[in-house]
Design a protein around this motif. Structure first.
Motif, short mmCIF file in Angstrom:
data_model
loop_
_atom_site.label_atom_id
_atom_site.label_comp_id
_atom_site.label_asym_id
_atom_site.label_seq_id
_atom_site.Cartn_x
_atom_site.Cartn_y
_atom_site.Cartn_z
N ALA A 29 25.32 -39.42 78.82
CA ALA A 29 26.50 -40.26 78.57
C ALA A 29 27.66 -39.41 78.06
O ALA A 29 28.82 -39.70 78.36
N PHE A 30 27.35 -38.37 77.30
CA PHE A 30 28.41 -37.51 76.78
C PHE A 30 29.15 -36.79 77.91
O PHE A 30 30.37 -36.63 77.85
N ASP A 31 28.42 -36.37 78.96
CA ASP A 31 29.07 -35.75 80.13
C ASP A 31 30.03 -36.73 80.79
O ASP A 31 31.12 -36.36 81.22
N ARG A 32 29.62 -37.97 80.88
CA ARG A 32 30.47 -38.99 81.50
C ARG A 32 31.71 -39.26 80.66
O ARG A 32 32.80 -39.45 81.18
N ILE A 33 31.54 -39.28 79.35
CA ILE A 33 32.68 -39.50 78.46
C ILE A 33 33.68 -38.35 78.59
O ILE A 33 34.89 -38.57 78.67
N MET A 34 33.18 -37.14 78.63
CA MET A 34 34.08 -35.99 78.76
C MET A 34 34.77 -35.98 80.13
O MET A 34 35.93 -35.59 80.24
N ALA A 35 34.06 -36.43 81.16
CA ALA A 35 34.69 -36.51 82.48
C ALA A 35 35.82 -37.53 82.47
O ALA A 35 36.87 -37.30 83.08
N LEU A 36 35.65 -38.64 81.77
CA LEU A 36 36.73 -39.61 81.65
C LEU A 36 37.91 -39.02 80.89
O LEU A 36 39.07 -39.30 81.22
N ASP A 37 37.64 -38.21 79.88
CA ASP A 37 38.71 -37.55 79.14
C ASP A 37 39.48 -36.59 80.04
O ASP A 37 40.71 -36.55 80.02
N VAL A 38 38.76 -35.82 80.83
CA VAL A 38 39.42 -34.90 81.77
C VAL A 38 40.23 -35.68 82.80
O VAL A 38 41.34 -35.27 83.16
N LEU A 39 39.71 -36.81 83.25
CA LEU A 39 40.46 -37.63 84.21
C LEU A 39 41.76 -38.13 83.59
O LEU A 39 42.79 -38.20 84.28
N SER A 40 41.74 -38.48 82.31
CA SER A 40 42.99 -38.92 81.68
C SER A 40 44.00 -37.78 81.61
O SER A 40 45.20 -37.99 81.84
N VAL A 41 43.54 -36.58 81.33
CA VAL A 41 44.45 -35.42 81.31
C VAL A 41 45.01 -35.15 82.70
O VAL A 41 46.21 -34.88 82.86
N LEU A 42 44.16 -35.25 83.72
CA LEU A 42 44.64 -35.05 85.08
C LEU A 42 45.63 -36.14 85.50
O LEU A 42 46.59 -35.87 86.23
N LEU A 43 45.41 -37.35 85.04
CA LEU A 43 46.33 -38.44 85.34
C LEU A 43 47.69 -38.21 84.69
O LEU A 43 48.74 -38.43 85.31
N VAL A 44 47.68 -37.73 83.45
CA VAL A 44 48.94 -37.40 82.77
C VAL A 44 49.64 -36.27 83.52
O VAL A 44 50.86 -36.31 83.75
#
Length: 88
Positions: A29-44
């Motif tokens: 689950a931690f990998d998935r959470i970090m992937a969502l964080d990276v996706l937010s950075v890429l979206l910005v």
């Protein structure tokens, strides 16, 4: 400069695809959470490149909101990791 923007958006798109693969395949689950964080950075990043390419400063509000959501997600993930570490 149009070529630079196009190449930048293509590279960001490739990064989104790779991050989405990690989001789907992430073993924990931690990998998935970090992937969502990276996706937010890429979206910005993508929104910032789009704003610069179109010369529309109105997208600054969207950038701030997405960045704040990504920050809250990172803090939540850190708390989750700390709680799990305390339990063991």
């Amino acid at each position: 400069m149009t070529v630079v923007y196009a190449v930048t958006m293509a590279l960001l798109g490739a990064a989104v695809l790779m991050t989405t693969a990690r989001l789907v395949r992430g073993p924990t689950a931690f990998d998935r959470i970090m992937a969502l964080d990276v996706l937010s950075v890429l979206l910005v990043s993508g929104t910032a490149v789009y704003a610069v390419a179109r010369e529309e400063p109105a997208n600054a509000t969207i950038l701030v909101v997405i960045a704040l959501l990504g920050f809250v997600g990172s803090v939540t993930a850190a708390r989750l990791a700390a709680e799990r570490e305390d339990r063991t």
